[in-house]
Scaffold this motif. Structure first.
Motif, mmCIF file in Angstrom:
data_model
loop_
_atom_site.group_PDB
_atom_site.id
_atom_site.type_symbol
_atom_site.label_atom_id
_atom_site.label_comp_id
_atom_site.label_asym_id
_atom_site.label_seq_id
_atom_site.Cartn_x
_atom_site.Cartn_y
_atom_site.Cartn_z
ATOM 1 N N GLN A 80 2.018 6.555 -8.114
ATOM 2 C CA GLN A 80 1.765 5.256 -7.899
ATOM 3 C C GLN A 80 0.711 4.627 -8.363
ATOM 4 O O GLN A 80 -0.396 5.410 -8.646
ATOM 5 N N HIS A 81 0.912 3.352 -8.961
ATOM 6 C CA HIS A 81 -0.140 2.711 -9.762
ATOM 7 C C HIS A 81 -0.699 1.565 -8.817
ATOM 8 O O HIS A 81 0.219 0.644 -8.802
ATOM 9 N N ARG A 82 -1.622 1.708 -8.228
ATOM 10 C CA ARG A 82 -1.929 0.525 -7.394
ATOM 11 C C ARG A 82 -2.724 -0.798 -8.015
ATOM 12 O O ARG A 82 -3.339 -0.374 -9.233
ATOM 13 N N MET A 83 -2.304 -1.822 -7.654
ATOM 14 C CA MET A 83 -2.886 -2.820 -8.446
ATOM 15 C C MET A 83 -3.982 -3.579 -7.473
ATOM 16 O O MET A 83 -3.788 -3.923 -6.478
ATOM 17 N N SER A 84 -5.226 -3.807 -8.192
ATOM 18 C CA SER A 84 -6.265 -4.379 -7.514
ATOM 19 C C SER A 84 -5.907 -5.870 -7.228
ATOM 20 O O SER A 84 -5.209 -6.471 -7.837
ATOM 21 N N ARG A 85 -6.851 -6.349 -6.271
ATOM 22 C CA ARG A 85 -6.871 -7.653 -6.070
ATOM 23 C C ARG A 85 -6.802 -8.447 -7.549
ATOM 24 O O ARG A 85 -6.291 -9.818 -7.704
ATOM 25 N N ARG A 123 -0.011 -2.450 -18.885
ATOM 26 C CA ARG A 123 1.029 -2.262 -18.080
ATOM 27 C C ARG A 123 2.395 -2.740 -18.155
ATOM 28 O O ARG A 123 3.294 -2.820 -17.709
ATOM 29 N N ASP A 177 -5.513 -7.608 3.088
ATOM 30 C CA ASP A 177 -4.365 -6.487 3.204
ATOM 31 C C ASP A 177 -3.157 -7.164 2.380
ATOM 32 O O ASP A 177 -2.342 -6.045 2.414
ATOM 33 N N SER A 179 -3.416 -7.736 -0.944
ATOM 34 C CA SER A 179 -3.896 -7.725 -2.341
ATOM 35 C C SER A 179 -3.681 -6.329 -3.173
ATOM 36 O O SER A 179 -3.951 -6.301 -4.307
ATOM 37 N N GLN A 180 -3.277 -5.472 -2.294
ATOM 38 C CA GLN A 180 -3.050 -4.138 -2.938
ATOM 39 C C GLN A 180 -1.487 -3.779 -2.845
ATOM 40 O O GLN A 180 -1.011 -3.934 -1.921
ATOM 41 N N PHE A 181 -1.075 -3.604 -4.363
ATOM 42 C CA PHE A 181 0.592 -3.516 -4.284
ATOM 43 C C PHE A 181 0.663 -2.313 -5.257
ATOM 44 O O PHE A 181 -0.051 -1.899 -6.078
ATOM 45 N N ASP A 182 1.799 -1.348 -4.709
ATOM 46 C CA ASP A 182 2.042 -0.414 -5.762
ATOM 47 C C ASP A 182 3.017 -0.737 -6.708
ATOM 48 O O ASP A 182 4.226 -1.691 -6.185
#
Length: 183
Positions: A80-85, A123, A177, A179-182
């Motif tokens: 998983q690559h989390r995306m920051s806010r 990305r 809550d 702001s973080q998406f995979d």
């Protein structure tokens, strides 16, 4: 040749959404025959399979049904690559205001967005789409097919309206809550 089975085989092998025109060219039949086969294939998969046919990013793709996502994730163990806010903020600005320059993004956010833009380009979620006809001819950015694919959108018109997006924000920023998406 059974067009429906040929379409299914091609979609099974494709690593990105395929348009009816691409499928028709590969099979050697008319586009309307492929569109008819896609409709029948979608109906059959809906009732008889763990797969589904999705129209996404301007084409069609075979995907697993959502009810099997947990089992598929346990089996494949995807990284998983989390995306920051900050990445999500920049991505949203580009998606809704494209084509847009770095200075325009910075103006909306009130901070330097260069790092976030580089990360989104790496990305393959945004790309350079040209240069603005203004002094200095700054680079313009827009979203990519990968963006549509990652967010399961057929095209940009499927984005939620900005008015409903504003209702989800607090003081112009995404709530923590959200702001973080995979991806």
């Amino acid at each position: 040749m059974n067009v429906q089975r040929a379409v299914e085989a091609l979609l099974f092998m494709a690593d990105s959404p395929a348009s009816p025109e691409e499928l028709a060219r590969a099979i050697g039949v008319a586009v309307y025959a492929v569109e008819e086969a896609l409709e029948k294939l979608g109906g059959r998969l809906h009732h008889e399979s763990g797969l589904q046919l999705l129209r996404i990013a301007g084409g069609y793709q075979l995907c697993t049904k959502p009810e099997y996502a947990e089992a598929v994730a346990r089996f494949t163990q995807p990284q998983q690559h989390r995306m920051s806010r900050s990445l999500m903020e920049v991505l949203a600005i580009v998606a809704y205001q494209q084509p847009v320059t770095t200075a325009e993004i910075d103006s909306v956010r009130g901070v330097d967005s260069s790092y976030a833009i580089r990360q989104l380009v790496e990305r393959r979620l945004i790309t350079e789409v040209g240069r603005k006809k203004s002094p200095g001819r700054p680079m313009l950015y827009g979203t990519t097919q990968q963006f549509l694919h990652a967010f399961k959108l057929d095209d940009l018109s499927a984005l939620p309206p900005l008015e409903s997006h504003k209702a989800l924000t607090v003081g112009g920023h995404l709530p923590p809550d959200q702001s973080q998406f995979d991806l």
